[in-house]
Design an enzyme around this catalytic site. Structure first.
Site, PDB file in Angstrom:
ATOM      1  N   HIS A  59     101.118 -16.196 -17.535  1.00  0.00           N
ATOM      2  CA  HIS A  59     100.669 -15.751 -16.214  1.00  0.00           C
ATOM      3  C   HIS A  59     101.653 -14.756 -15.611  1.00  0.00           C
ATOM      4  O   HIS A  59     101.265 -13.682 -15.142  1.00  0.00           O
ATOM      5  CB  HIS A  59     100.513 -16.968 -15.304  1.00  0.00           C
ATOM      6  CG  HIS A  59     100.227 -16.641 -13.872  1.00  0.00           C
ATOM      7  ND1 HIS A  59      98.976 -16.794 -13.299  1.00  0.00           N
ATOM      8  CD2 HIS A  59     101.018 -16.169 -12.874  1.00  0.00           C
ATOM      9  CE1 HIS A  59      99.018 -16.424 -12.039  1.00  0.00           C
ATOM     10  NE2 HIS A  59     100.260 -16.052 -11.756  1.00  0.00           N
ATOM     11  N   GLU A  60     102.934 -15.123 -15.593  1.00  0.00           N
ATOM     12  CA  GLU A  60     103.916 -14.279 -14.915  1.00  0.00           C
ATOM     13  C   GLU A  60     104.120 -12.948 -15.635  1.00  0.00           C
ATOM     14  O   GLU A  60     104.238 -11.903 -14.999  1.00  0.00           O
ATOM     15  CB  GLU A  60     105.243 -15.026 -14.767  1.00  0.00           C
ATOM     16  CG  GLU A  60     105.177 -16.248 -13.869  1.00  0.00           C
ATOM     17  CD  GLU A  60     104.714 -15.930 -12.454  1.00  0.00           C
ATOM     18  OE1 GLU A  60     104.824 -14.767 -12.034  1.00  0.00           O
ATOM     19  OE2 GLU A  60     104.228 -16.846 -11.777  1.00  0.00           O
ATOM     20  N   HIS A 110     101.564 -10.480 -14.762  1.00  0.00           N
ATOM     21  CA  HIS A 110     101.822  -9.640 -13.590  1.00  0.00           C
ATOM     22  C   HIS A 110     102.538  -8.354 -13.994  1.00  0.00           C
ATOM     23  O   HIS A 110     102.293  -7.285 -13.427  1.00  0.00           O
ATOM     24  CB  HIS A 110     102.670 -10.398 -12.567  1.00  0.00           C
ATOM     25  CG  HIS A 110     101.896 -11.387 -11.753  1.00  0.00           C
ATOM     26  ND1 HIS A 110     100.755 -11.056 -11.061  1.00  0.00           N
ATOM     27  CD2 HIS A 110     102.117 -12.702 -11.506  1.00  0.00           C
ATOM     28  CE1 HIS A 110     100.301 -12.118 -10.426  1.00  0.00           C
ATOM     29  NE2 HIS A 110     101.095 -13.134 -10.676  1.00  0.00           N
ATOM     30  N   TYR A 130      98.818  -6.238  -3.950  1.00  0.00           N
ATOM     31  CA  TYR A 130      98.858  -7.695  -3.846  1.00  0.00           C
ATOM     32  C   TYR A 130      98.405  -8.177  -2.477  1.00  0.00           C
ATOM     33  O   TYR A 130      99.160  -8.790  -1.714  1.00  0.00           O
ATOM     34  CB  TYR A 130     100.266  -8.189  -4.155  1.00  0.00           C
ATOM     35  CG  TYR A 130     100.337  -9.634  -4.606  1.00  0.00           C
ATOM     36  CD1 TYR A 130      99.726 -10.037  -5.792  1.00  0.00           C
ATOM     37  CD2 TYR A 130     101.012 -10.583  -3.867  1.00  0.00           C
ATOM     38  CE1 TYR A 130      99.800 -11.347  -6.219  1.00  0.00           C
ATOM     39  CE2 TYR A 130     101.087 -11.904  -4.281  1.00  0.00           C
ATOM     40  CZ  TYR A 130     100.480 -12.281  -5.460  1.00  0.00           C
ATOM     41  OH  TYR A 130     100.550 -13.586  -5.882  1.00  0.00           O
ATOM     42  N   GLU A 144      95.998 -11.879  -9.229  1.00  0.00           N
ATOM     43  CA  GLU A 144      96.273 -13.266  -9.589  1.00  0.00           C
ATOM     44  C   GLU A 144      95.295 -13.762 -10.651  1.00  0.00           C
ATOM     45  O   GLU A 144      95.689 -14.464 -11.595  1.00  0.00           O
ATOM     46  CB  GLU A 144      96.188 -14.161  -8.356  1.00  0.00           C
ATOM     47  CG  GLU A 144      97.451 -14.202  -7.517  1.00  0.00           C
ATOM     48  CD  GLU A 144      98.636 -14.783  -8.287  1.00  0.00           C
ATOM     49  OE1 GLU A 144      98.438 -15.711  -9.100  1.00  0.00           O
ATOM     50  OE2 GLU A 144      99.758 -14.300  -8.092  1.00  0.00           O
ATOM     51  N   ASP A 163      98.814 -16.146   2.717  1.00  0.00           N
ATOM     52  CA  ASP A 163      98.864 -15.935   1.266  1.00  0.00           C
ATOM     53  C   ASP A 163      98.325 -14.551   0.902  1.00  0.00           C
ATOM     54  O   ASP A 163      97.544 -14.391  -0.033  1.00  0.00           O
ATOM     55  CB  ASP A 163      98.087 -17.038   0.542  1.00  0.00           C
ATOM     56  CG  ASP A 163      98.271 -16.989  -0.982  1.00  0.00           C
ATOM     57  OD1 ASP A 163      99.334 -16.539  -1.434  1.00  0.00           O
ATOM     58  OD2 ASP A 163      97.333 -17.396  -1.690  1.00  0.00           O
ATOM     59  N   HIS A 187      95.768 -16.472  -4.006  1.00  0.00           N
ATOM     60  CA  HIS A 187      95.754 -17.596  -4.934  1.00  0.00           C
ATOM     61  C   HIS A 187      94.498 -18.449  -4.794  1.00  0.00           C
ATOM     62  O   HIS A 187      94.287 -19.370  -5.584  1.00  0.00           O
ATOM     63  CB  HIS A 187      96.994 -18.477  -4.726  1.00  0.00           C
ATOM     64  CG  HIS A 187      98.259 -17.849  -5.187  1.00  0.00           C
ATOM     65  ND1 HIS A 187      99.114 -17.173  -4.332  1.00  0.00           N
ATOM     66  CD2 HIS A 187      98.810 -17.767  -6.424  1.00  0.00           C
ATOM     67  CE1 HIS A 187     100.144 -16.719  -5.017  1.00  0.00           C
ATOM     68  NE2 HIS A 187      99.988 -17.059  -6.284  1.00  0.00           N
TER      69      HIS A 187
END
Length: 799
Positions: A361-362, A365, A376, A385, A455, A460
């Site tokens: 996942h990271e 990005h 974002y 995301e 957020d 998310h």
């Protein structure tokens, strides 16, 4: 004059003939243009900048600056351009020219139409930085830490044009702003902060550090005993793989601190690393290391990509990171900071955050940053995301199937759950197969859709829609969606779903992409890979329909509809459309609103009542002409018999209604309904007109097969039936030169004419239903006519 008009018309016709398909965004600018055979021939060997100048109608103030050119595995070259206005970067506005064999096939991206904006700031960069830092509110910044490279993190201001994200739609204003890269050390954050160069207000925060959640070894902690590549050093072996994978994979120990420069190597004397399975959870270093290796292998073997930047970038990971050392609480998160991976040890909510899907996942990005670079916030941030979840799930599935990864932790690995192994309190962070079970929406703007500002606009939360689309595309699913639409999707498998999704992200998406545009780009990506009539294109289209974005395929690709737009909303706009589960109140939408992601289900042969109304910002209710079209045969036009289902006029600001009967022979499936409100009775389904607005929505017809219904008129409030004798004011000719004729209920007893400033005109006279306007200056006017009982209003132009 005649010759000039003829030349212009001929040029327009030639340009139109070059275009096979054009898709417009909510701002009415093209997001995708596909060229016909004539267009491809005309643009063979032509430079991309020239194509963009013609197709985007660039002015001398607009510049498209080439960034780079990429060639993909299909033989396409993608020439990417960044937009500038008066020499200043227009942030997030990029366009790509797609060519094959020297022939331009299509163009896509985001172009901002700008005019009249000043390039001179009212505030200095230093003053704007003060505002930016006040907005971040950190107690310490990276340039204040005393680290060896601390000074390199001090922000430098850059002037850009950017949309004010505090207004979360395509009509938000574009402002001149100072852009800063602000990296905070306590608490940890890193973001581009945009400060309005005129007012000093922060108009956008675009996070560079993107978290797994709101707060998220050898015998690894989560993936069993893994063999991996490392390197030799004094005292044995360390977690640094040389150049087998790009420029290397390296993993470091932050020792529960927050300094990267103070981080040390993990070292093992015999390269078996068994002692790292200890109370300090040092085995998570192995998870981070093999997770980075598996992520690299996935991108290389499935997508032919050399690391996240496709240039072999070194992947560096730091574990045992703690944002506030010594407080006794571990760091409950993981993030990509723009250059390295960082993992906390967790605390009450999470176990150490180094599970395989979190690694994927990271680093996902990082891939997004190097391709679409999705902003974002709001919908683009939600898809940022969502794409990272997609890659986390896909990498986990790949590692299990192809690399022999097993479940070694408290919980088993599950492809369609994100963060299942690290979450102490619930099944997982997110579910791609059932987003609503963990608080996310499975349908665009449906149940659990977040509309607030927290957020970054719910990135998310609203990512659940993209997650569920990907799950349906890969695995398949049948059912009825929240809009009442019945769908059945045959899955294309993870490999094809991933290839389509990555092409959508890397080739077509731009920073400001929306869900609607993602649908367009995904269909185009599937067309590139598998052909326009392929099962994959059908699955992509129907999976989007399942999650509430656009119409179903109906067995073919979705038709492209003509443009309809009002040029001014100074006096009126559509402020309500309500039909079943479609219920939208709004202000001005700049002449056109694409609401096709909103839908309702209707049965063939049933009676349906539609509600709608006009908003009048000046407080004066004018006569407006309403037309509602439904493409019953789903052929992409509204000109077939019976598709104009409502036609009438009204000078009411109240809610109007109209009852129609859906014909029993209407084609089953999803189709478009178009609402047009115009001050001109001659406005049709496909044209630009002066005053008013157009809004498009989707209806899902069930039980039908194709029949022209009767045109229905408006009812409700003070509405007038369009097929009866006129009960509203009509003026003609319009434009007029000397005399203005009036038609209204009863007889005109008095008139009043005002100009655009609201000043009353005294040099007019009324006689025999006609008004003498010969002494008025040329321009726009409003006439108010009384019949002794009611006053009617209408606009006209004096030539």
């Amino acid at each position: 004059m005649m010759l000039g008009s003829l030349a212009a018309t001929t040029a327009q016709a030639q340009d139109a003939a070059r275009i096979q398909n054009k898709v417009l965004g909510e701002d009415n600018q093209p997001v995708l243009v596909q060229f016909s055979a004539e267009g491809k021939a005309a643009y063979r060997g032509v430079e991309g900048a020239q194509v963009l100048r013609q197709q985007l109608a660039l002015t001398n103030a607009d510049q498209m600056v080439k960034r780079h050119v990429e060639t993909d595995q299909l033989g396409f070259t993608h020439e990417k351009f960044a937009q500038y206005y008066q020499g200043i970067r227009v942030e997030h506005a990029d366009y790509t020219v797609h060519a094959k064999g020297g022939t331009v096939e299509s163009i896509s991206g985001d172009f901002e139409k700008i005019s009249g904006l000043s390039t001179t700031p009212s505030m200095s960069a230093s003053a704007a930085l003060t505002r930016a830092l006040a907005h971040v509110g950190a107690t310490k910044y990276m340039w204040q830490t005393g680290e060896a490279d601390a000074a390199s993190f001090r922000p430098e201001g850059e002037l850009v044009f950017v949309r004010d994200a505090r207004v979360s739609n395509a009509k938000s204003p574009i402002v001149l702003a100072w852009k800063f890269n602000v990296y905070a050390a306590a608490p940890i954050s890193r973001a581009y902060i945009y400060v309005d160069a005129r007012t000093g207000e922060v108009v956008l925060q675009d996070n560079i550090i993107k978290h797994t959640a709101a707060t998220g070894t050898f015998a690894t902690a989560y993936s069993g005993t893994r063999t991996f590549n490392d390197g030799t050093t004094t005292g044995g072996y360390f977690l640094r793989e040389g150049t087998t994978r790009g420029l290397g994979i390296e993993t470091y120990n932050c020792k529960k601190g927050n300094s990267y420069t103070a981080a040390t190597d993990f070292v093992d004397a015999d390269n078996s690393w068994t002692e790292y399975n200890n109370a300090n959870f040092d085995n998570v270093a192995g998870d981070a290391h093999v997770g980075a290796q598996a992520t690299y292998d996935y991108w290389k073997n499935i997508h032919g990509r050399n690391s996240y930047d496709n240039a072999g970038a070194k992947i560096k990971s730091y574990v045992h990171f703690d944002d506030t050392p010594g407080d006794g609480v571990g760091y409950e998160n993981a993030y990509w900071n723009g250059s390295v991976m960082t993992y906390g040890d967790g605390a009450t909510r999470f176990r150490p955050l180094t599970s395989l899907d979190v690694c994927g996942h990271e680093i996902g990005h990082a891939v997004c940053e190097k391709t679409a670079n999705l902003t974002y916030s709001n919908e683009s941030g939600a898809m940022n995301e969502g794409l990272s979840d997609i890659w986390g799930a896909s990498i986990e599935a790949y590692a299990v199937a192809s690399l022999g990864f097993t479940s070694g932790g408290v919980k088993a690995k599950s492809t369609w759950l994100i963060g299942e192994e690290i979450d102490k309190q619930q099944a997982a962070l997110r579910s791609m197969s059932d987003p609503k079970s963990l608080g996310q929406p499975a349908y665009y703007k449906g149940v659990n859709w977040y509309t607030g500002t927290g957020d970054n606009g719910g990135v998310h939360t609203n990512s659940g829609v993209l997650n569920h689309w990907y799950y349906i595309l890969a695995v398949g699913k049948s059912g009825t969606n929240e809009g009442g639409g019945v769908y059945s999707v045959t899955g294309v498998g993870l490999d094809a779903a991933a290839k389509i999704t990555f092409r959508m992200e890397s080739v077509y998406m731009v920073a400001s992409s929306t869900y609607s545009q993602a649908r367009t780009y995904a269909i185009q990506a599937a067309t590139d890979l598998y052909g326009s009539t392929s099962a994959q294109v059908k699955a992509v289209t129907d999976a989007w329909f399942a999650v509430g974005v656009g119409a179903a395929s109906g067995g073919t690709t979705t038709p492209t509809y003509c443009t309809s737009k009002g040029t001014s909303q100074s006096y009126e706009y559509i402020d309500l459309v309500n039909w079943g589960s479609i219920n939208r109140s709004s202000g001005s939408d700049a002449g056109y609103y694409n609401g096709t992601a909103l839908s309702t289900s209707v049965g063939a042969g049933t009676s349906q009542t539609i509600y709608f109304s006009a908003g009048f910002p000046t407080g004066t209710a004018y006569t407006e002409y309403w037309k509602i079209y439904i493409d019953y045969n789903q052929n992409g036009v509204f000109t077939d018999a019976g598709e104009l289902v409502v036609s009438g006029s009204s000078s009411s600001s109240g809610t109007l209604s109209s009852t129609i009967t859906v014909p029993t022979t209407a084609k089953s499936g999803s189709t478009r309904v178009r609402f047009i409100m115009s001050d001109n009775s001659a406005t049709t389904s496909c044209n630009s007109y002066s005053y008013g607005e157009t809004e498009d929505y989707t209806i899902n017809i069930t039980g039908g097969t194709l029949a022209p219904p009767a045109i229905t008129s408006l009812t409700g409030g003070s509405t007038v039936l369009g097929n009866e004798q006129a009960r509203v004011l009509e003026v003609y000719p319009n434009p007029a030169t000397n005399q203005l004729r009036l038609t209204l209920p009863g007889q005109a007893t008095s008139v009043q004419i005002t100009d655009v400033r609201g000043a009353r005109m005294t040099n007019v006279s009324l006689a025999d239903g006609q008004v003498d306007i010969s002494r008025l200056a040329k321009g726009m006017y409003t006439i108010s006519v009384s019949n002794g009982e009611k006053v009617f209003h209408q606009r006209f132009v004096k030539e």
